[in-house]
Motif scaffolding. Structure first.
Motif, PDB file in Angstrom:
ATOM      1  N   VAL A   3       0.908  -1.207   0.032  1.00  0.00           N
ATOM      2  CA  VAL A   3      -0.011   0.114   0.051  1.00  0.00           C
ATOM      3  C   VAL A   3       0.886   1.387   0.011  1.00  0.00           C
ATOM      4  O   VAL A   3       1.767   1.216   0.858  1.00  0.00           O
ATOM      5  N   ILE A   4       0.683   2.172  -0.730  1.00  0.00           N
ATOM      6  CA  ILE A   4       1.557   3.414  -1.057  1.00  0.00           C
ATOM      7  C   ILE A   4       0.508   4.529  -0.646  1.00  0.00           C
ATOM      8  O   ILE A   4      -0.651   4.697  -1.076  1.00  0.00           O
ATOM      9  N   ASN A   5       0.983   5.211   0.225  1.00  0.00           N
ATOM     10  CA  ASN A   5       0.323   6.589   0.781  1.00  0.00           C
ATOM     11  C   ASN A   5       1.285   7.659   0.431  1.00  0.00           C
ATOM     12  O   ASN A   5       2.038   7.824   0.683  1.00  0.00           O
ATOM     13  N   ILE A   6       0.550   8.783  -0.268  1.00  0.00           N
ATOM     14  CA  ILE A   6       1.279   9.703  -0.642  1.00  0.00           C
ATOM     15  C   ILE A   6       0.524  11.074  -0.314  1.00  0.00           C
ATOM     16  O   ILE A   6      -0.553  11.211  -0.404  1.00  0.00           O
ATOM     17  N   SER A   7       1.258  11.868   0.360  1.00  0.00           N
ATOM     18  CA  SER A   7       0.841  13.159   0.773  1.00  0.00           C
ATOM     19  C   SER A   7       1.341  14.332  -0.002  1.00  0.00           C
ATOM     20  O   SER A   7       2.499  14.446  -0.252  1.00  0.00           O
ATOM     21  N   VAL A   8       0.610  15.103  -0.462  1.00  0.00           N
ATOM     22  CA  VAL A   8       0.957  16.518  -1.356  1.00  0.00           C
ATOM     23  C   VAL A   8       0.476  17.492  -0.452  1.00  0.00           C
ATOM     24  O   VAL A   8      -0.509  17.890  -0.087  1.00  0.00           O
ATOM     25  N   VAL A   9       1.641  18.246   0.209  1.00  0.00           N
ATOM     26  CA  VAL A   9       1.224  19.464   1.038  1.00  0.00           C
ATOM     27  C   VAL A   9       1.672  20.646   0.236  1.00  0.00           C
ATOM     28  O   VAL A   9       2.514  21.048  -0.094  1.00  0.00           O
ATOM     29  N   GLY A  10       0.462  21.138   0.197  1.00  0.00           N
ATOM     30  CA  GLY A  10       0.234  22.799  -0.601  1.00  0.00           C
ATOM     31  C   GLY A  10       0.075  22.278  -2.096  1.00  0.00           C
ATOM     32  O   GLY A  10       0.440  21.306  -2.562  1.00  0.00           O
ATOM     33  N   SER A  18       2.001  18.992 -10.246  1.00  0.00           N
ATOM     34  CA  SER A  18       2.411  17.499  -9.930  1.00  0.00           C
ATOM     35  C   SER A  18       1.254  16.458  -9.479  1.00  0.00           C
ATOM     36  O   SER A  18       1.448  15.589  -9.711  1.00  0.00           O
ATOM     37  N   SER A  19       0.165  17.221  -8.954  1.00  0.00           N
ATOM     38  CA  SER A  19      -0.954  16.375  -8.678  1.00  0.00           C
ATOM     39  C   SER A  19      -1.431  15.709 -10.064  1.00  0.00           C
ATOM     40  O   SER A  19      -1.525  14.782 -10.024  1.00  0.00           O
ATOM     41  N   LYS A  20      -1.453  16.492 -11.181  1.00  0.00           N
ATOM     42  CA  LYS A  20      -1.817  15.991 -12.448  1.00  0.00           C
ATOM     43  C   LYS A  20      -0.984  15.066 -12.908  1.00  0.00           C
ATOM     44  O   LYS A  20      -1.359  13.634 -13.405  1.00  0.00           O
ATOM     45  N   TYR A  21       0.251  14.930 -12.591  1.00  0.00           N
ATOM     46  CA  TYR A  21       1.224  14.023 -13.258  1.00  0.00           C
ATOM     47  C   TYR A  21       1.304  12.824 -12.343  1.00  0.00           C
ATOM     48  O   TYR A  21       1.453  11.649 -12.635  1.00  0.00           O
ATOM     49  N   LEU A  22       0.873  12.956 -10.756  1.00  0.00           N
ATOM     50  CA  LEU A  22       0.888  11.876  -9.788  1.00  0.00           C
ATOM     51  C   LEU A  22      -0.303  11.001 -10.458  1.00  0.00           C
ATOM     52  O   LEU A  22      -0.178   9.786 -10.505  1.00  0.00           O
ATOM     53  N   ARG A  23      -1.423  11.437 -10.642  1.00  0.00           N
ATOM     54  CA  ARG A  23      -2.702  10.796 -11.217  1.00  0.00           C
ATOM     55  C   ARG A  23      -2.304   9.939 -12.500  1.00  0.00           C
ATOM     56  O   ARG A  23      -2.418   8.788 -12.722  1.00  0.00           O
ATOM     57  N   GLU A  24      -1.536  10.660 -13.386  1.00  0.00           N
ATOM     58  CA  GLU A  24      -1.157   9.769 -14.596  1.00  0.00           C
ATOM     59  C   GLU A  24      -0.278   8.725 -14.162  1.00  0.00           C
ATOM     60  O   GLU A  24      -0.362   7.608 -14.969  1.00  0.00           O
ATOM     61  N   LEU A  25       0.556   9.026 -13.361  1.00  0.00           N
ATOM     62  CA  LEU A  25       1.713   8.004 -12.935  1.00  0.00           C
ATOM     63  C   LEU A  25       0.968   6.689 -12.265  1.00  0.00           C
ATOM     64  O   LEU A  25       1.069   5.503 -12.658  1.00  0.00           O
ATOM     65  N   VAL A  26      -0.252   6.891 -11.567  1.00  0.00           N
ATOM     66  CA  VAL A  26      -0.943   5.795 -10.951  1.00  0.00           C
ATOM     67  C   VAL A  26      -1.819   5.297 -11.697  1.00  0.00           C
ATOM     68  O   VAL A  26      -1.753   4.042 -11.751  1.00  0.00           O
ATOM     69  N   ASP A  28      -1.109   4.890 -14.988  1.00  0.00           N
ATOM     70  CA  ASP A  28      -0.327   4.026 -15.902  1.00  0.00           C
ATOM     71  C   ASP A  28       0.434   2.925 -15.574  1.00  0.00           C
ATOM     72  O   ASP A  28       0.513   2.037 -16.145  1.00  0.00           O
ATOM     73  N   PHE A  29       1.023   3.181 -14.221  1.00  0.00           N
ATOM     74  CA  PHE A  29       2.086   2.439 -13.534  1.00  0.00           C
ATOM     75  C   PHE A  29       1.483   1.475 -12.518  1.00  0.00           C
ATOM     76  O   PHE A  29       2.027   0.497 -11.988  1.00  0.00           O
ATOM     77  N   LEU A  30       0.632   1.955 -11.701  1.00  0.00           N
ATOM     78  CA  LEU A  30       0.397   1.432 -10.450  1.00  0.00           C
ATOM     79  C   LEU A  30      -1.001   1.127 -10.179  1.00  0.00           C
ATOM     80  O   LEU A  30      -1.860   1.769 -10.827  1.00  0.00           O
ATOM     81  N   LYS A  31      -1.428   0.018  -9.369  1.00  0.00           N
ATOM     82  CA  LYS A  31      -2.755  -0.223  -9.289  1.00  0.00           C
ATOM     83  C   LYS A  31      -3.557   0.612  -8.354  1.00  0.00           C
ATOM     84  O   LYS A  31      -2.810   1.061  -7.172  1.00  0.00           O
ATOM     85  N   LYS A  32      -4.797   1.336  -8.825  1.00  0.00           N
ATOM     86  CA  LYS A  32      -5.185   2.295  -8.128  1.00  0.00           C
ATOM     87  C   LYS A  32      -5.618   1.929  -6.683  1.00  0.00           C
ATOM     88  O   LYS A  32      -5.482   2.647  -5.675  1.00  0.00           O
ATOM     89  N   GLU A  33      -5.957   0.826  -6.554  1.00  0.00           N
ATOM     90  CA  GLU A  33      -6.502   0.560  -5.014  1.00  0.00           C
ATOM     91  C   GLU A  33      -5.422   0.327  -3.989  1.00  0.00           C
ATOM     92  O   GLU A  33      -5.630   0.360  -2.834  1.00  0.00           O
ATOM     93  N   ASP A  34      -4.125   0.183  -4.416  1.00  0.00           N
ATOM     94  CA  ASP A  34      -3.070   0.017  -3.691  1.00  0.00           C
ATOM     95  C   ASP A  34      -2.573   1.424  -3.397  1.00  0.00           C
ATOM     96  O   ASP A  34      -1.409   1.744  -2.590  1.00  0.00           O
ATOM     97  N   VAL A  35      -2.681   2.632  -4.067  1.00  0.00           N
ATOM     98  CA  VAL A  35      -2.283   3.861  -3.837  1.00  0.00           C
ATOM     99  C   VAL A  35      -3.571   5.028  -3.409  1.00  0.00           C
ATOM    100  O   VAL A  35      -4.431   4.809  -3.837  1.00  0.00           O
ATOM    101  N   PHE A  36      -2.898   5.539  -2.273  1.00  0.00           N
ATOM    102  CA  PHE A  36      -3.822   6.501  -1.614  1.00  0.00           C
ATOM    103  C   PHE A  36      -3.192   7.971  -1.684  1.00  0.00           C
ATOM    104  O   PHE A  36      -1.938   7.997  -0.980  1.00  0.00           O
ATOM    105  N   ILE A  37      -3.703   8.910  -2.570  1.00  0.00           N
ATOM    106  CA  ILE A  37      -3.098  10.051  -2.603  1.00  0.00           C
ATOM    107  C   ILE A  37      -3.849  11.270  -1.940  1.00  0.00           C
ATOM    108  O   ILE A  37      -5.301  11.225  -2.106  1.00  0.00           O
ATOM    109  N   LYS A  38      -3.540  12.032  -1.085  1.00  0.00           N
ATOM    110  CA  LYS A  38      -4.241  12.995  -0.088  1.00  0.00           C
ATOM    111  C   LYS A  38      -3.386  14.287  -0.266  1.00  0.00           C
ATOM    112  O   LYS A  38      -2.267  14.500   0.048  1.00  0.00           O
TER     113      LYS A  38
END
Length: 87
Positions: A3-10, A18-26, A28-38
């Motif tokens: 499980v990957i937890n990512i926090s974007v502060v600011g 970077s939020s846009k590119y994080l979404r694209e990275l998730v 394209d490359f990662l399973k969405k259910e294992d990645v949590f971005i806040k």
């Protein structure tokens, strides 16, 4: 399962993009259910954020909190808060 937890502060300037590119990275490359971005920010989108053209917001986002605007665009969770050493 990892499980990957990512926090974007600011969520202005660089992190609005970077939020846009994080979404694209998730997507394209990662399973969405294992990645949590806040996203964390207390600021609202203002006209100056659009006029400078350095933030990833549109005219429709003016008056909305930055975290809500980006969360709607990229399907992230968010907290509208001011980050301090205490929290």
């Amino acid at each position: 399962m990892c499980v990957i937890n990512i926090s974007v502060v600011g969520c202005g300037g660089i992190n609005s993009w970077s939020s846009k590119y994080l979404r694209e990275l998730v997507d394209d490359f990662l399973k969405k259910e294992d990645v949590f971005i806040k996203l964390y920010d207390q600021d609202e989108v203002e006209e100056k954020n659009i006029l400078r053209n350095n933030q990833n917001f549109t005219i429709d986002d003016i008056g909305e909190s930055k975290v809500e605007a980006l969360s709607k665009k990229y399907n992230f969770t968010f907290e509208k808060c001011f980050i301090t050493p205490e929290n």
